[in-house]
Scaffold this motif. Sequence first.
Motif, PDB file in Angstrom:
ATOM      1  N   ARG A 291       0.639  -1.168  -0.178  1.00  0.00           N
ATOM      2  CA  ARG A 291      -0.033   0.059   0.246  1.00  0.00           C
ATOM      3  C   ARG A 291       0.180   0.792  -0.242  1.00  0.00           C
ATOM      4  N   SER A 292       1.531   0.606  -0.637  1.00  0.00           N
ATOM      5  CA  SER A 292       3.235   2.181  -0.379  1.00  0.00           C
ATOM      6  C   SER A 292       1.987   3.739  -1.302  1.00  0.00           C
ATOM      7  N   THR A 293       2.308   4.527  -1.639  1.00  0.00           N
ATOM      8  CA  THR A 293       2.534   6.660  -1.758  1.00  0.00           C
ATOM      9  C   THR A 293       2.245   6.274  -3.316  1.00  0.00           C
ATOM     10  N   THR A 296       3.817   0.134  -7.099  1.00  0.00           N
ATOM     11  CA  THR A 296       4.529  -1.123  -7.574  1.00  0.00           C
ATOM     12  C   THR A 296       4.102  -0.826  -9.171  1.00  0.00           C
ATOM     13  N   LEU A 297       5.359  -1.475  -9.635  1.00  0.00           N
ATOM     14  CA  LEU A 297       5.009  -1.500 -11.097  1.00  0.00           C
ATOM     15  C   LEU A 297       5.572  -2.316 -11.550  1.00  0.00           C
ATOM     16  N   VAL A 298       5.884  -3.776 -12.400  1.00  0.00           N
ATOM     17  CA  VAL A 298       6.788  -4.693 -13.231  1.00  0.00           C
ATOM     18  C   VAL A 298       6.450  -4.667 -14.568  1.00  0.00           C
ATOM     19  N   ASN A 299       7.156  -4.738 -15.294  1.00  0.00           N
ATOM     20  CA  ASN A 299       7.425  -4.501 -16.056  1.00  0.00           C
ATOM     21  C   ASN A 299       5.997  -2.821 -17.000  1.00  0.00           C
ATOM     22  N   ASP A 300       6.368  -1.901 -16.572  1.00  0.00           N
ATOM     23  CA  ASP A 300       5.634  -0.524 -16.654  1.00  0.00           C
ATOM     24  C   ASP A 300       3.907  -0.724 -16.381  1.00  0.00           C
ATOM     25  N   VAL A 301       3.471  -2.253 -15.745  1.00  0.00           N
ATOM     26  CA  VAL A 301       2.670  -2.292 -14.840  1.00  0.00           C
ATOM     27  C   VAL A 301       2.454  -2.579 -13.505  1.00  0.00           C
ATOM     28  N   ASP A 302       1.263  -1.164 -12.606  1.00  0.00           N
ATOM     29  CA  ASP A 302       1.323  -1.737 -12.185  1.00  0.00           C
ATOM     30  C   ASP A 302       0.792  -2.791 -11.779  1.00  0.00           C
ATOM     31  N   LEU A 313      11.958  -5.947 -14.547  1.00  0.00           N
ATOM     32  CA  LEU A 313      11.774  -4.621 -14.408  1.00  0.00           C
ATOM     33  C   LEU A 313      11.242  -3.965 -13.248  1.00  0.00           C
ATOM     34  N   VAL A 314      11.326  -4.544 -11.824  1.00  0.00           N
ATOM     35  CA  VAL A 314      10.847  -3.400 -11.087  1.00  0.00           C
ATOM     36  C   VAL A 314      10.403  -2.454 -10.927  1.00  0.00           C
ATOM     37  N   THR A 315       9.350  -1.182 -11.307  1.00  0.00           N
ATOM     38  CA  THR A 315       9.443  -0.310 -10.849  1.00  0.00           C
ATOM     39  C   THR A 315       9.461   0.309  -9.001  1.00  0.00           C
ATOM     40  N   VAL A 316      10.245   1.079  -7.916  1.00  0.00           N
ATOM     41  CA  VAL A 316       9.146   2.029  -7.340  1.00  0.00           C
ATOM     42  C   VAL A 316       9.689   3.096  -7.101  1.00  0.00           C
ATOM     43  N   GLY A 317       8.372   3.926  -7.157  1.00  0.00           N
ATOM     44  CA  GLY A 317       9.472   5.548  -6.427  1.00  0.00           C
ATOM     45  C   GLY A 317       9.545   5.947  -7.745  1.00  0.00           C
TER      46      GLY A 317
END
Length: 326
Positions: A291-293, A296-302, A313-317
């Motif tokens: 429940r981050s502000t 979190t995205l994985v391969n550009d998918v929320d 590819l994991v995207t945080v912030g």
Amino acid sequence: MSFFSDFEGRIAALFETAPQGYVEPFSFRKLAKRAAKEMENETYEIDGIDTAPALYTVLVSSADDDLMRPLYASITDEVSTFVASQANKKGYVFVGRPLVRFMVDPSLKSGKFAVFAENIDASTLSRLHKEEKVFLAGNAGVGGAAAQSGVVAIPAPAPAPNPLSIDNIIADDGLDVLDEDVLDDLQPLSALDFAAAPKVPQTQRRASAADLPALVPVAADELVPPQVPAPVATALLIDRQTGRTFSFAAPSAIIGRERNQASVVLTDPNISRRHAELKYDGRYWHIIDLRSTNGTLVNDVDVDECVLHDGDLVTVGLTNLEFREN
């Protein structure tokens, strides 16, 4: 006296009344000016209303965090009051009561800080207020300089409710701002709870040969081969921008901003204290958003939760991390 000077005086009073050994690690006047500048940069017109950012993250060094933690509840209240007063002068509004939170940046040296302002919706702001309240309640014990000086502090009684407190002036679900004439009468919060000292375990006598039970012969066919422990599953996250590698092991690991909250510690201010969890189910690694502000995205998918595969590819912030299985 300007409100900057008045604010600086209130902060100085907090440190002066704290247990012996507390000193201001940096200029709070500069911090206030930086917060005001960030507010200006992140104020936008929404539905014809100048809406100021309601979330302010202050990054500090680990050493300064240790010193200030017992005072955070009062310090954040003072900074929040200051931010609200500056918004009032400009005619800005908030989506709710502004929140100020301190976080550790391991790359910062003592005496250095950074301030970031963010626009978030009212429901997220309300949830973060509750999260911060729990965090501060768990870190209100004696620490830092007080612990080093050997001072024994007695918990102070809780103060009577202050009708002029910022909590009573700005509602969580409103778009109100402080009345400037009221701000000079605000009093900082100062009640601190102190944790009990840990107990030292008793020393136990080491067993001698006479204390050991007699050995009983066992037939060869009764011997059981020793159990070889199964290898522990491990994986890596590689920062695409810096090349820095973060390793972690089963059963789980936390991605976040605070060293005492997370296993994979990132300095991106857009990452929550406990942003996401990496969990191993015996076959696959999963990533679970906590429940981050900013999500979190994985391969550009929320995602809320999904299985990770080698190379994902994991995207945080604003940080991109490449997942690699060992």
